[in-house]
Structures are given as structure tokens and as C-alpha cells.
Design a protein around this motif. Structure first.
Motif, mmCIF file in Angstrom:
data_model
loop_
_atom_site.group_PDB
_atom_site.id
_atom_site.type_symbol
_atom_site.label_atom_id
_atom_site.label_comp_id
_atom_site.label_asym_id
_atom_site.label_seq_id
_atom_site.Cartn_x
_atom_site.Cartn_y
_atom_site.Cartn_z
ATOM 1 N N GLU A 286 0.822 -1.212 0.000
ATOM 2 C CA GLU A 286 0.000 0.000 0.000
ATOM 3 C C GLU A 286 0.857 1.264 0.000
ATOM 4 N N ASN A 287 2.114 1.127 0.413
ATOM 5 C CA ASN A 287 3.038 2.271 0.436
ATOM 6 C C ASN A 287 4.100 2.053 -0.635
ATOM 7 N N GLU A 288 3.912 2.654 -1.783
ATOM 8 C CA GLU A 288 4.825 2.428 -2.905
ATOM 9 C C GLU A 288 6.230 2.956 -2.630
ATOM 10 N N GLU A 289 6.351 3.897 -1.687
ATOM 11 C CA GLU A 289 7.672 4.440 -1.359
ATOM 12 C C GLU A 289 8.607 3.374 -0.796
ATOM 13 N N LEU A 290 8.046 2.310 -0.250
ATOM 14 C CA LEU A 290 8.874 1.254 0.325
ATOM 15 C C LEU A 290 9.592 0.446 -0.744
ATOM 16 N N GLY A 291 9.051 0.441 -1.943
ATOM 17 C CA GLY A 291 9.724 -0.223 -3.052
ATOM 18 C C GLY A 291 9.782 -1.731 -2.943
ATOM 19 N N VAL A 292 8.813 -2.342 -2.270
ATOM 20 C CA VAL A 292 8.798 -3.806 -2.167
ATOM 21 C C VAL A 292 8.379 -4.385 -3.518
ATOM 22 N N SER A 293 9.137 -5.349 -3.982
ATOM 23 C CA SER A 293 9.001 -5.839 -5.354
ATOM 24 C C SER A 293 7.690 -6.578 -5.599
ATOM 25 N N LYS A 294 7.148 -6.366 -6.781
ATOM 26 C CA LYS A 294 6.048 -7.170 -7.301
ATOM 27 C C LYS A 294 6.477 -7.901 -8.571
ATOM 28 N N GLU A 295 7.757 -7.786 -8.890
ATOM 29 C CA GLU A 295 8.270 -8.364 -10.131
ATOM 30 C C GLU A 295 8.598 -9.844 -9.940
ATOM 31 N N ALA A 296 8.888 -10.494 -11.057
ATOM 32 C CA ALA A 296 9.287 -11.895 -11.022
ATOM 33 C C ALA A 296 10.733 -12.010 -10.551
ATOM 34 N N PHE A 297 11.071 -13.161 -9.997
ATOM 35 C CA PHE A 297 12.455 -13.416 -9.617
ATOM 36 C C PHE A 297 13.310 -13.460 -10.887
ATOM 37 N N GLU A 298 14.507 -12.886 -10.796
ATOM 38 C CA GLU A 298 15.365 -12.789 -11.977
ATOM 39 C C GLU A 298 15.867 -14.172 -12.401
ATOM 40 N N GLU A 299 15.637 -14.500 -13.661
ATOM 41 C CA GLU A 299 16.084 -15.785 -14.184
ATOM 42 C C GLU A 299 17.509 -15.654 -14.705
ATOM 43 N N PRO A 300 18.407 -16.563 -14.323
ATOM 44 C CA PRO A 300 19.787 -16.483 -14.793
ATOM 45 C C PRO A 300 19.870 -16.663 -16.315
ATOM 46 N N GLU A 301 20.877 -16.039 -16.895
ATOM 47 C CA GLU A 301 21.101 -16.241 -18.326
ATOM 48 C C GLU A 301 21.538 -17.682 -18.571
ATOM 49 N N ASN A 302 21.076 -18.237 -19.687
ATOM 50 C CA ASN A 302 21.447 -19.598 -20.080
ATOM 51 C C ASN A 302 21.153 -20.604 -18.969
ATOM 52 N N LEU A 303 19.957 -20.503 -18.401
ATOM 53 C CA LEU A 303 19.550 -21.399 -17.326
ATOM 54 C C LEU A 303 19.654 -22.848 -17.780
ATOM 55 N N SER A 304 20.395 -23.654 -17.032
ATOM 56 C CA SER A 304 20.649 -25.038 -17.431
ATOM 57 C C SER A 304 19.682 -26.035 -16.816
ATOM 58 N N ILE A 305 18.810 -25.571 -15.920
ATOM 59 C CA ILE A 305 17.866 -26.461 -15.249
ATOM 60 C C ILE A 305 16.464 -26.162 -15.741
ATOM 61 N N ASN A 306 15.756 -27.183 -16.166
ATOM 62 C CA ASN A 306 14.408 -26.994 -16.689
ATOM 63 C C ASN A 306 13.428 -26.662 -15.572
ATOM 64 N N VAL A 307 12.779 -25.529 -15.674
ATOM 65 C CA VAL A 307 11.789 -25.141 -14.667
ATOM 66 C C VAL A 307 10.407 -24.960 -15.287
ATOM 67 N N ASP A 308 10.278 -25.241 -16.561
ATOM 68 C CA ASP A 308 9.002 -25.061 -17.248
ATOM 69 C C ASP A 308 8.173 -26.335 -17.147
ATOM 70 N N CYS A 309 7.379 -26.394 -16.113
ATOM 71 C CA CYS A 309 6.530 -27.564 -15.882
ATOM 72 C C CYS A 309 5.081 -27.236 -16.220
ATOM 73 N N THR A 310 4.878 -26.349 -17.184
ATOM 74 C CA THR A 310 3.541 -25.812 -17.458
ATOM 75 C C THR A 310 2.519 -26.905 -17.690
ATOM 76 N N LYS A 311 2.844 -27.852 -18.527
ATOM 77 C CA LYS A 311 1.864 -28.876 -18.866
ATOM 78 C C LYS A 311 1.535 -29.746 -17.665
ATOM 79 N N VAL A 312 2.539 -30.145 -16.934
ATOM 80 C CA VAL A 312 2.315 -31.000 -15.764
ATOM 81 C C VAL A 312 1.457 -30.276 -14.727
ATOM 82 N N LEU A 313 1.798 -29.025 -14.481
ATOM 83 C CA LEU A 313 1.072 -28.261 -13.471
ATOM 84 C C LEU A 313 -0.351 -27.954 -13.909
ATOM 85 N N GLN A 314 -0.534 -27.703 -15.183
ATOM 86 C CA GLN A 314 -1.872 -27.408 -15.673
ATOM 87 C C GLN A 314 -2.773 -28.621 -15.524
#
Length: 774
Positions: A729-757
Motif C-alpha cells: 500500500e506504500n509504494e515508497e517502500l519499493g517492495v518488489s512485485k516483479e518476477a524473480f530474476e532468471e539467470p542467463e542460459n539457465l541449465s535447469i528446466n523449470v518449465d513444468c507448465t503442462k504438468v502443473l496445468q
């Protein structure tokens, strides 16, 4: 004729001569008196060095990261001096108009006022200047009586003139206002403004300044808390003086005198105010620091008198949000706990599942650990007398959620009061910025005045399922598992003597059932499936998990046995938040930081912190573990952060009153619940803020009798959710609403979209939701 005139002049000459002799003698006598006073004939006089550096006791001040005063540390003098430029003009004008109208025209002694005081014996006002009043406050103390009062007055005159030579008029005004005792631990103008009006001196209105200046006549007599009408009249007198000397107009005076006094009383004590538990941690921190960092002359700093300024990482706004969240949830949760522990529902309340003999042992231990027992023991009182005293009824003030200020007066025996306090649930909460380690909020309990044990850092309780991410991280790091890999949900046993366990270990799921299906790691962690966690620790070994946990800041002993996978280690919120910060900070552990800088009263920097960091996990492993924990809040036991069930599912209404939170931003987290619902945990993360919450009883036998209330998702998660809602509620605090930063060239598969759906498509009944922990 000439002879007669000459004779007349001769007759007057002796009188004139004696007049000048007497006058000169008087002047010389006065000079001699002042010289004798300055030489110390009437008592010790301050040296030049003391005039240059007058000694006053100064409180240590704790300052938040957003520049607010969290509190102070002092023995008798709650004093924090401020510079003249930080005083409002209306305050200075009120002071001069009331106490010393010719202040800017004299050099310490008001001659006209002195003559008037002598001529009318003080009935038409005294002659004490601001400089003389400062001299009395600094060097001569309280007014003496008899002949000593006259010698003291002379000393004040001498000191006042010396002060005028050494300091500017502005500096004298500031010194006087900084040293005056306004009562109620309001030592100096800054404390007075904060305590009586809840604001800094620079924000004082004219009528508020008039109240404080009016108190300078006698702060005990003219105190707004004790004598409101008397102080109101005194305030109006001050306003009249301001109008008399043209600091305000007659119209302003008339208007201001009609106003009521708007006192906003905010007593400052070690047990009240904002961040009380954190301030007590800082006190312990400072005691250790002064032992290791003496002054140049070898003496120790006095943390109560030397006016240290301690700059902390805590944000006062986030701290307030945290305390509000704790208060709101714990008050409601306690109501239900009392409901479940009425005499007709639980005859051994607040304990569950214990025999009378076991309860007696707990109460005996609590009695002997109480301050009352220890104090009486030190005084040499016999054990029999001490025990008898615990059975005598006495008047006392106890904590009560339903009373004003959460206190009520009652009559109890000390033994009954021990049991009474055991009925209250305890909590701990800490919030940290993972990239810097800066702790932003710290709540060690529900009320420091009555519960002084700091559960953030002093306590340690079983971590439950909040320990599981360390197991999953080890599996991802060493076996290169991904969140999308799957393992069967079948009964799984670890053989005797393997990994140090003596007997075969066959953990059950919380509901005692096994689905027999293959579950992705993401789904298994989201729903705290014990069988899958057991398989992972068997594959990587307990030693690997402990090594990772230790590198992430967990310092307590952890047995290298498979059972740790389900959270048997006893940990505290402080270390858990630091460890979880490693996941959010791309695998880099940053030790939690509470103090960034310490300065002395002159602004000299005595201490600056150096970050302590350690590379623990690769960015890919840290990100994959965060991705696993995002599943907890997407469709696992932390899902109530996002969803509403109140509209069409009444079965859950009792545990989600005041929900939903409907947070939509990316959140990673983990709930934790220990055996018999003794401990409820929630660890929650967004990219720039990691927060841990624990709730439980003082003893493990004090707990809810149903999982609906006793699980981490019900006991701890709501505090996290309310805290984050307030932060957003207080935007001055700057608490993130963004996604966690994904590393470049991520070597571990985290896309489980079909399974989770596929899984989410199946979750459309109340029974399914209940199975997932809702």
C-alpha cells in the motif's frame, strides 16, 4: 557674600567626598565579591574546559534507515540534543518573550531587571536571564537556601557572563532547551516534543511551543498530564507575552488562546514504543561492542550516558506494518485458542496430551526460572518461604488482549500468573533485504512489557517443512534434478544403519495416505509430501544437506540423520530468514545486518559494518529452488495468499475470516507445521524481501487440537500476508512485485507448465483443496 558661599561649599564637601568613597567602595566590594566567586571562594567554579564542553548525560539514540528515532537507551536522562537551526522560530520567540525579553541586549546579566527585582524584592518578577538559568542547570544545580542562595546567585552571574563570552546567543538558547527536564523522562526539548506532542521540535505549532515554554517555570507544577487547566492558563500567559513583545499579533493571541491543548502523550521507555524487541537486541549488541572497542584513553563507552547514535537497517514504516500485522492476527488467533481451552473442553488447559505429573514438572521449572524466584534466592530467603510466596494472592497488572492498552489489574497468586501467561501464544517475525542483508522489521513477540523473551533470536523451535527446501536444493545441486522431475508417492523406508539412523525410517505423509502417483518435485514440495522428501535425502545423504544449510548461515547443531528432512532441527527465525535469503539472492548468502554505523555525540564515526557474504549455490540451483517454492503459493499449502474460498466453501470460513489476501505477484514460500501442531511457520519471499514468521506456545504441549488452526498456513502465513499487503500500500517502500530474476542460459528446466496445468485442472472440489492443505 562670597565668604558665606565658600563656607557653604566647604560644609557640603565632606558629604560629597563620603558619597563617592562609599559608592566606590560599593563598586569595589561588588567587584571583589565577583572576583572571590570566580576564584572559587564560594564553591568550585567550572574551568574554561568545562565551559567549553559542559557535561550532560546523553541518551543513546537508535535511528531507523528512513531517519526516524526508533527509541533511546538511557538510565535517568532521556536526552538527545538538537542544534539551534532545528528549533522552530516560534519556540525561541516564546522563550525570549516569557523568560528574558532583553536577552539579545545584555551580556548575561539583565541590569534593569536586577534593579527592579532588588527594588521590589522580586514581587514584580525576577531578574534571572536565560544565560543564568542555563548556568544553574549546568553548574550550580537546584536552588540553595539561606545565605548559600545569595552566593549561588553570584556564582550564576559569573558563570552566565562566561557563557556569554564562550557561546553565541543561539547556542545558549539551544543548550538551555536541550538540558531542561520536562518530566516523564522528557529530558530536553526534543524528548519533550516527542513525548507530549508526538513530533519533532521543528514541527511544533505556536500554541504547542507555548505549552513547553510555560513548563520551564516549573515542569512538575505545570505538567499537562497532571494539571491540564493550570497548564492551559500558563500557556495563555506565554501567548500573552508573545503578543506583548510583538512576536504575534493581538488577533493571533486571541485566536490561539481559545484553542484546547492537543496533548498527544507518547511516553518513551525501554518497554514501550516501536521495535521494542529489536531495541533490546541492540542493547545487547552495544554491550558487546563497547567491550571490544574502548575509547582512545582506554575507558569504555557508556551506552546510557555518552549520547551514541546507532544507525540501524530497520525501516520504521515496515516495522510498524509488521507490528500491526502481528497484533491483528495474534489477537484473533488467541481468541480461538481460548475458545478451545475452556475448562469444559480442556481440563488441563492450556496443556494438551500431558499427565498431571508432567504438567507439575513444567510449572516447577517455570517457577524456578522466574525473576521472582531468582531475586528472592539472591536475597537469601529460604526455599520454603519462596515457595509459600508463590501461593499468596497479590495485586498485579497482567496482559490481556481485550483490555485497553492490553493490560488489566487483577489478583492472582504468582503461580497462577505463570499458568495464565502460558495460555498466550507467542510469535516471532523478521524481514530482510536479501541482496544487502539489511533487516527491515523485527518483532520478537506480542508485547515486550509482558513477554520479554525475544523469539526472533533467543528462541529455537523445530522448523518442520520449512527445512525441506534445503533438501531439495541439495538434490538439485548434486543430482541435477529439476522441479519437473518426478518421484513416486509410495511408502519409502531408509534402512537401519544407513546415514546414521539406528532403525528403519519410514515417514508417513501428514494425512497418512500415499497416492501411488508420480509427483513432480514442484508438486511434492508444494504439498509437503514426506515420502518424496525422504527419497531425496536418501539419495544425497543428510551430510550434504547439513553442509548446505550450514553454509547458508544455520549455526546450530544439526544431526546428520534422515529425519532432519522433515524439519526436526531446532532453528530460530533470525537464521532461517538469513538462509532463505540465499535462495532469493541467486545463491549468495549475506549475513543479516542490523547496525550500519555508530557515531559518538560529536558525529565521529566509531563503527561501520562490513558485509559478510558467501557463495553457496549456483544461480541456476538457487533459481530452481525458488521456482519450487513458487509452487507452494500457486497451488500448495500457501495458496490461500491468492485465492478466496469464502464465497462458496463454508467449510473453511472459520479459518479464513478476514481473508482473502488475493496477492497476484510472484511469491516463493514454504509453510511448516511440527508434530501435534506445536509450531506453525511460514517463510515467504519476493525478489527484494524475505520474511519469516513463527507462531507457537511457550511449551510444545501448548497447541491447537486441530490441524485447521494449528498448521503454519493458519498460524503464521496470515501475519506475512497482512504485512506484505500493508507494504504494498506504500509504494515508497519499493517492495518488489516483479518476477524473480532468471539467470542467463539457465541449465535447469523449470518449465513444468503442462504438468502443473494437468494438476490444477483436477483441483476443483473441496476435498482436493483440503488434501492440499487448505
Amino acid at each position: 557674600m562670597a565668604k558665606a558661599k565658600q563656607k557653604k561649599e566647604k560644609s557640603f564637601f565632606p558629604y560629597i567626598k563620603w558619597f563617592w568613597i562609599l559608592f566606590g567602595s560599593g563598586v569595589l566590594f561588588v567587584i571583589l565579591i565577583f572576583l572571590l566567586a570566580s576564584w572559587g571562594a564560594f564553591g568550585t567554579m567550572p574551568t574554561f574546559e568545562r565551559l567549553e564542553n559542559p557535561e550532560t548525560n546523553l541518551a543513546t539514540e537508535f535511528i531507523s534507515s528512513d531517519g526516524e528515532t526508533l527509541g533511546k537507551l538511557y538510565l535517568n536522562d532521556n536526552r538527545t540534543p538538537i542544534a539551534y537551526q532545528n528549533l522552530p522560530e516560534n519556540l525561541v520567540n516564546a522563550l525570549v518573550a516569557t523568560e528574558d525579553a532583553r536577552y539579545y541586549d545584555h551580556s548575561g546579566i539583565d541590569a534593569r531587571g536586577t534593579v527592579r527585582a532588588l527594588a521590589f524584592l522580586g514581587t514584580k518578577g525576577g531578574a534571572s536571564t536565560i544565560s543564568q538559568q542555563l548556568a544553574k542547570q549546568l553548574f550550580t544545580g537546584q536552588a540553595a537556601r539561606g545565605w548559600q542562595r545569595y552566593t549561588q546567585k553570584i556564582k550564576e552571574w559569573v558563570i552566565a557572563t562566561r557563557l556569554e563570552r564562550n557561546y553565541t546567543k543561539e547556542e545558549i538558547v539551544a543548550m538551555y532547551l536541550n538540558i531542561y527536564d520536562f518530566g516523564y523522562a522528557a529530558d530536553g526539548i526534543r524528548s519533550a516534543a516527542r513525548i507530549y506532542f508526538g513530533k519533532e521540535p521543528s514541527d511544533l505549532k505556536i500554541e504547542e511551543s507555548a505549552v513547553l515554554v510555560g513548563m520551564l517555570k516549573n515542569s512538575s507544577l505545570y505538567n499537562p498530564i497532571r494539571r491540564e487547566e493550570l497548564v492551559l492558563n500558563r500557556r495563555n500567559t506565554v501567548l500573552g507575552q508573545m503578543a506583548k513583545y510583538d512576536y504575534i499579533t493581538q488577533e493571533e493571541k486571541d485566536s490561539l488562546q481559545k484553542l484546547k491543548m492537543d496533548i498527544n502523550f507518547n511516553p518513551e521507555s525501554h518497554k514501550e514504543g516501536l521495535a521494542t524487541y529489536f531495541r533490546m537486541y541492540l542493547q545487547r549488541f552495544l554491550k558487546n561492542w563497547v567491550d571490544e572497542n574502548p575509547k582512545l584513553d582506554g575507558e569504555k563507552y557508556n551506552i546510557y550516558l555518552d549520547g551514541l547514535k546507532v544507525y540501524t537497517t530497520v525501516d520504521s514504516r515496515m516495522q510498524k506494518n509488521a507490528e500491526d500485522a502481528v497484533e491483528a492476527h495474534m489477537k484473533n488467533l488467541q481468541t480461538e485458542f481460548f475458545h478451545q481451552n475452556t475448562p469444559d473442553r480442556n481440563k488441563t488447559a492450556p496443556f494438551l496430551d500431558l499427565e498431571t505429573s508432567e504438567i507439575d514438572i513444567i510449572m516447577e521449572r517455570a517457577m524456578k526460572n522466574s525473576p521472582r524466584w531468582k531475586t528472592m534466592e539472591r536475597e537469601g530467603i529460604s526455599e520454603k518461604e519462596i515457595r509459600n510466596s508463590f501461593l499468596e494472592k497479590t495485586e498485579m497488572t497482567v496482559f490481556d488482549w481485550n483490555s485497553n492498552s492490553y493490560e488489566k489489574d487483577t489478583i492472582l497468586t504468582p503461580m497462577d500468573s505463570i499458568r495464565y501467561y502460558k495460555t498466550f501464544l507467542r510469535t516471532a517475525m523478521m524481514s530482510m533485504e536479501p541482496q544487502t542483508g539489511h533487516v527491515k522489521a523485527w518483532v520478537g513477540g506480542v508485547d515486550y512489557k509482558h513477554f520479554q523473551y525475544d523469539n526472533v533470536i533467543q528462541g529455537a523451535r523445530q522448523a518442520g517443512s520449512t527445512f525441506k527446501p534445503f533438501v531439495y536444493a541439495a538434490a538439485i545441486d548434486q543430482l541435477r534434478y529439476s522441479p519437473c522431475d518426478s518421484l513416486p508417492d509410495n511408502q519409502y523406508c531408509i534402512e537401519p544403519l544407513k546415514h546414521g539412523n539406528i532403525e528403519a525410517w519410514c515417514p508417513k505423509n501428514s494425512d497418512g495416505k500415499y497416492s501411488g502417483e508420480n509427483l513432480t518435485l514442484k508438486s511434492a514440495l508444494a504439498n509437503s509430501v514426506n515420502t518424496v522428501t525422504a527419497q531425496l535425502i536418501d539419495k544425497v545423504g543428510p551430510g550434504s544437506v547439513v553442509a548446505i544449510a550450514k553454509n547458508m548461515g544455520l549455526t546450530r547443531d544439526i544431526l546428520e540423520v534422515p529425519a532432519i528432512a522433515l524439519g526436526t532441527p531446532e532453528l530460530n527465525v533470525y537464521e532461517m530468514v538469513g538462509a532463505y535469503g540465499t535462495f532469493a539472492n541467486q545463491g549468495v548468502y549475506v549475513k543479516p545486518v542490523m547496525v550500519t554505523r555508530i557515531e559518538d555525540k560529536n558525529g565521529t564515526v566509531l563503527f561501520e559494518y562490513t558485509p559478510e557474504t558467501k557463495d553457496v549455490l549456483s544461480k541456476d540451483v538457487a533459481y530452481a529452488t525458488v521456482n519450487l517454492m513458487e509452487g507452494v503459493t500457486q497451488y500448495g499449502s500457501g495458496g490461500r495468499l491468492r485465492h478466496s474460498f469464502a464465497k462458496n466453501q463454508t467449510v473453511y470460513k472459520e479459518i479464513i475470516t478476514g481473508y482473502p489476501y488475493e496477492l497476484t505477484n510472484p511469491i516463493a514460500g514454504k509453510t511448516g507445521t511440527t508434530q501435534n501442531q506445536s509450531d506453525g511457520w511460514f517463510m515467504g519471499m519476493v525478489p527484494n524481501l524475505v520474511t519469516g514468521v513463527w507462531v507457537g506456545g511457550e511449551d510444545r504441549a501448548i497447541h491447537f487440537n486441530r490441524l485447521a488452526y494449528g498448521q503454519g498456513a493458519s498460524m503464521a502465513l496470515p501475519i506475512w500476508a497482512m504485512y506484505m499487503k500493508k507494504n504494498y500500500e506504500n509504494e515508497e517502500l519499493g517492495v518488489s512485485k516483479e518476477a524473480f530474476e532468471e539467470p542467463e542460459n539457465l541449465s535447469i528446466n523449470v518449465d513444468c507448465t503442462k504438468v502443473l496445468q494437468d494438476l490444477k485442472d483436477d483441483l476443483d472440489t473441496e476435498d482436493d483443496l483440503k488434501d492440499l492443505g487448505f
